[in-house]
Design a protein around this motif. Structure first.
Motif, PDB file in Angstrom:
ATOM      1  N   ASP A  12      93.804  24.812  10.259  1.00  0.00           N
ATOM      2  CA  ASP A  12      92.748  25.616   9.301  1.00  0.00           C
ATOM      3  C   ASP A  12      91.330  25.197  10.084  1.00  0.00           C
ATOM      4  O   ASP A  12      91.195  24.142  10.354  1.00  0.00           O
ATOM      5  CB  ASP A  12      92.998  25.045   7.896  1.00  0.00           C
ATOM      6  CG  ASP A  12      94.330  25.625   7.418  1.00  0.00           C
ATOM      7  OD1 ASP A  12      94.990  26.558   7.961  1.00  0.00           O
ATOM      8  OD2 ASP A  12      94.701  24.985   6.606  1.00  0.00           O
ATOM      9  N   SER A  13      90.852  26.167  10.312  1.00  0.00           N
ATOM     10  CA  SER A  13      89.472  26.241  10.559  1.00  0.00           C
ATOM     11  C   SER A  13      88.160  26.477   9.743  1.00  0.00           C
ATOM     12  O   SER A  13      88.476  27.338   8.894  1.00  0.00           O
ATOM     13  CB  SER A  13      89.359  26.772  11.760  1.00  0.00           C
ATOM     14  OG  SER A  13      90.066  26.083  13.178  1.00  0.00           O
ATOM     15  N   MET A  14      87.077  25.997   9.997  1.00  0.00           N
ATOM     16  CA  MET A  14      85.954  26.646   9.161  1.00  0.00           C
ATOM     17  C   MET A  14      85.446  27.603  10.009  1.00  0.00           C
ATOM     18  O   MET A  14      85.118  27.580  11.148  1.00  0.00           O
ATOM     19  CB  MET A  14      84.845  25.629   8.861  1.00  0.00           C
ATOM     20  CG  MET A  14      85.358  24.367   7.807  1.00  0.00           C
ATOM     21  SD  MET A  14      84.295  23.092   7.675  1.00  0.00           S
ATOM     22  CE  MET A  14      84.568  22.106   9.141  1.00  0.00           C
ATOM     23  N   VAL A  15      85.197  28.722   9.294  1.00  0.00           N
ATOM     24  CA  VAL A  15      84.287  30.044  10.076  1.00  0.00           C
ATOM     25  C   VAL A  15      83.487  30.566   9.219  1.00  0.00           C
ATOM     26  O   VAL A  15      83.526  30.566   7.911  1.00  0.00           O
ATOM     27  CB  VAL A  15      85.567  31.045  10.204  1.00  0.00           C
ATOM     28  CG1 VAL A  15      86.528  30.394  11.509  1.00  0.00           C
ATOM     29  CG2 VAL A  15      85.874  31.751   9.199  1.00  0.00           C
ATOM     30  N   ILE A  16      82.303  31.121   9.824  1.00  0.00           N
ATOM     31  CA  ILE A  16      81.175  31.825   9.022  1.00  0.00           C
ATOM     32  C   ILE A  16      81.523  33.294   9.006  1.00  0.00           C
ATOM     33  O   ILE A  16      81.562  33.807  10.313  1.00  0.00           O
ATOM     34  CB  ILE A  16      79.772  31.581   9.721  1.00  0.00           C
ATOM     35  CG1 ILE A  16      79.657  29.858   9.575  1.00  0.00           C
ATOM     36  CG2 ILE A  16      78.878  32.196   8.996  1.00  0.00           C
ATOM     37  CD1 ILE A  16      78.407  29.509  10.204  1.00  0.00           C
ATOM     38  N   LEU A  17      81.525  33.736   8.148  1.00  0.00           N
ATOM     39  CA  LEU A  17      81.787  35.180   7.977  1.00  0.00           C
ATOM     40  C   LEU A  17      80.565  36.239   8.268  1.00  0.00           C
ATOM     41  O   LEU A  17      79.315  35.660   8.244  1.00  0.00           O
ATOM     42  CB  LEU A  17      82.253  35.496   6.511  1.00  0.00           C
ATOM     43  CG  LEU A  17      83.699  35.108   6.145  1.00  0.00           C
ATOM     44  CD1 LEU A  17      83.655  35.040   4.692  1.00  0.00           C
ATOM     45  CD2 LEU A  17      84.609  36.035   6.870  1.00  0.00           C
ATOM     46  N   LYS A  18      80.878  37.143   8.961  1.00  0.00           N
ATOM     47  CA  LYS A  18      79.792  38.070   9.397  1.00  0.00           C
ATOM     48  C   LYS A  18      79.128  38.600   8.102  1.00  0.00           C
ATOM     49  O   LYS A  18      79.711  39.119   7.193  1.00  0.00           O
ATOM     50  CB  LYS A  18      80.465  39.190  10.149  1.00  0.00           C
ATOM     51  CG  LYS A  18      79.333  40.351  10.742  1.00  0.00           C
ATOM     52  CD  LYS A  18      80.199  41.424  11.646  1.00  0.00           C
ATOM     53  CE  LYS A  18      79.170  42.070  12.323  1.00  0.00           C
ATOM     54  NZ  LYS A  18      79.649  43.381  13.139  1.00  0.00           N
ATOM     55  N   GLY A  19      77.952  38.671   8.035  1.00  0.00           N
ATOM     56  CA  GLY A  19      77.131  39.165   7.035  1.00  0.00           C
ATOM     57  C   GLY A  19      76.798  37.952   5.871  1.00  0.00           C
ATOM     58  O   GLY A  19      76.233  38.212   4.981  1.00  0.00           O
ATOM     59  N   ALA A  20      77.139  36.708   6.384  1.00  0.00           N
ATOM     60  CA  ALA A  20      77.158  35.670   5.345  1.00  0.00           C
ATOM     61  C   ALA A  20      75.443  35.632   5.195  1.00  0.00           C
ATOM     62  O   ALA A  20      74.659  35.533   6.133  1.00  0.00           O
ATOM     63  CB  ALA A  20      77.662  34.364   5.833  1.00  0.00           C
ATOM     64  N   LYS A  21      75.119  35.260   3.805  1.00  0.00           N
ATOM     65  CA  LYS A  21      73.853  35.327   3.309  1.00  0.00           C
ATOM     66  C   LYS A  21      73.199  33.932   3.374  1.00  0.00           C
ATOM     67  O   LYS A  21      71.877  33.564   3.508  1.00  0.00           O
ATOM     68  CB  LYS A  21      73.352  35.884   1.936  1.00  0.00           C
ATOM     69  CG  LYS A  21      73.922  37.203   1.724  1.00  0.00           C
ATOM     70  CD  LYS A  21      73.701  37.546   0.317  1.00  0.00           C
ATOM     71  CE  LYS A  21      73.888  39.041   0.057  1.00  0.00           C
ATOM     72  NZ  LYS A  21      73.682  39.575  -1.446  1.00  0.00           N
ATOM     73  N   HIS A  22      73.906  32.904   3.651  1.00  0.00           N
ATOM     74  CA  HIS A  22      73.410  31.702   3.764  1.00  0.00           C
ATOM     75  C   HIS A  22      73.912  30.845   5.151  1.00  0.00           C
ATOM     76  O   HIS A  22      74.659  29.887   5.059  1.00  0.00           O
ATOM     77  CB  HIS A  22      74.007  30.813   2.587  1.00  0.00           C
ATOM     78  CG  HIS A  22      73.698  31.422   1.340  1.00  0.00           C
ATOM     79  ND1 HIS A  22      74.574  32.331   0.701  1.00  0.00           N
ATOM     80  CD2 HIS A  22      72.703  31.682   0.690  1.00  0.00           C
ATOM     81  CE1 HIS A  22      74.109  32.790  -0.522  1.00  0.00           C
ATOM     82  NE2 HIS A  22      72.839  32.339  -0.465  1.00  0.00           N
TER      83      HIS A  22
END
Length: 354
Positions: free
Chosen positions: A267-277
């Motif tokens: 399991d990995s941490m990913v940043i979603l496209k369009g993340a506001k933060h």
């Protein structure tokens, strides 16, 4: 962990409620409400870690949870907005990268990259430099046996063929896990897509394992195990240990990885496209891999510390199972269009009567 058909219709209507808090450092950004929104697995986010991050970065972390990659993916594909970070397993990380659902990690902020175990990096064959993903945890589902109810057993997936335990066993509601277990038991890769071999795995489950199960259960098996209703459960160790009182765990639980191996998950941490933060999301990912912080994660859940070697050196608890026990496992990979073959076999397993 699989509920694709129902998940999309159900989760299209799901609402994510936003709250805000002050953050003096972010007042210049009118869109920043001083929060970070995580979409994570159940039993996976230590409150102690979240509070430490909130205090240091003067923000509020909001967490929504899911119990399968399919539920997470279906909700996001159905248009759910507002999440900054999610935690897919390796096969779904690959899918989400290819479908343009993510944005890259800020490598300048990822100063704790040095703490990632080099052996873990080798598993990320499609993104070894961690441009899109940062590993969170490598683990395996295994089998929990209630030692007070069952005293003689082989540490094998074929425990589910035991008719004397009928009515007291469960397996996960997760097609890649369950079918992967059957493939591993038959000496095959968990990523096998050969039609005949997949059919043989489905036949094994339907004819020998499923008749002895109470149900396929990805959510409530921990509670049922703790209550003494389920004596043998396939699942994640943290779910079982999380439901059984600490003072009863040693006398009640034997959790093991079967000798045949089985599916691993990274399991990995990913940043979603369009993340506001986005900036705060990068801060959180880097924060997690400080050795003293990741050690808090390991101690909270008693996980093996394969991902972050430095943290593993300073942990204070004994893990529920050792990283070495996963040596016979195999990482679940994105099988592309052949995933439909797993879906088809799962339909015959999960949604047909005995």
């Amino acid at each position: 962990m699989k509920k694709i058909a129902l998940a999309i219709m159900t989760l299209i209507t799901a609402a994510f409620i936003f709250t805000s808090c002050g953050d003096e450092d972010d007042k210049k950004n009118a869109k920043d409400d001083g929060t970070l929104y995580l979409y994570n697995w159940t039993y996976y986010t230590p409150d102690s870690v979240l509070k430490a991050f909130e205090k240091e970065f003067n923000c509020t972390v909001k967490v929504d949870t899911f119990d399968s990659n399919e539920v997470m993916y279906a909700k996001l594909k159905a248009g759910a907005k507002g999440y900054d970070i999610t935690f897919p397993s390796q096969d779904y990380t690959s899918i989400m990268i290819n479908q343009g659902m993510l944005q890259k990690i800020d490598q300048n902020k990822f100063t704790n990259k040095k703490n990632i175990n080099p052996d873990c990096k080798k598993l990320m064959t499609f993104d070894p430099e961690m441009e899109w993903q940062v590993p969170y945890y490598l683990g395996m589902a295994g089998i929990a046996v209630n030692k007070q109810k069952v005293s003689n057993y082989e540490k094998s997936w074929n425990i589910f063929a035991r008719t004397d335990l009928k009515g007291h066993m469960s397996m996960m509601d997760d097609m890649r896990e369950v079918i992967g277990d059957a493939l591993a038991y038959q000496g095959l890769s968990v990523n096998t897509v050969d039609d005949a071999k997949l059919q043989a795995a489905a036949d094994l489950i339907n004819n020998q394992w499923k008749p002895n199960l109470v149900k396929f259960d990805a959510e409530g098996f921990g509670k049922s195990f703790a209550a003494g209703d389920f004596w043998v459960c396939q699942g994640y160790a943290e779910v079982v240990f999380g439901e059984v009182p600490e003072e009863k765990q040693d006398e009640m639980i034997d959790f093991f990885i079967p000798k045949e191996g089985g599916p691993q998950y990274l399991d990995s941490m990913v940043i979603l496209k369009g993340a506001k933060h986005y900036e705060r999301a990068n801060d959180f990912i880097n924060f997690i891999h400080r050795p003293e912080i990741y050690a808090m994660f390991l101690d909270e859940f008693r996980f093996p510390g394969f991902v972050n070697s430095e943290a593993d050196k300073i942990r204070t608890t004994t893990p529920m199972y050792q990283a070495s026990e996963m040596s016979g496992g195999e990482l679940k990979l994105d099988v592309g269009e052949d995933l439909e073959k797993f879906n088809e076999k799962w339909e015959t397993i999960r949604f047909t009567a005995d």
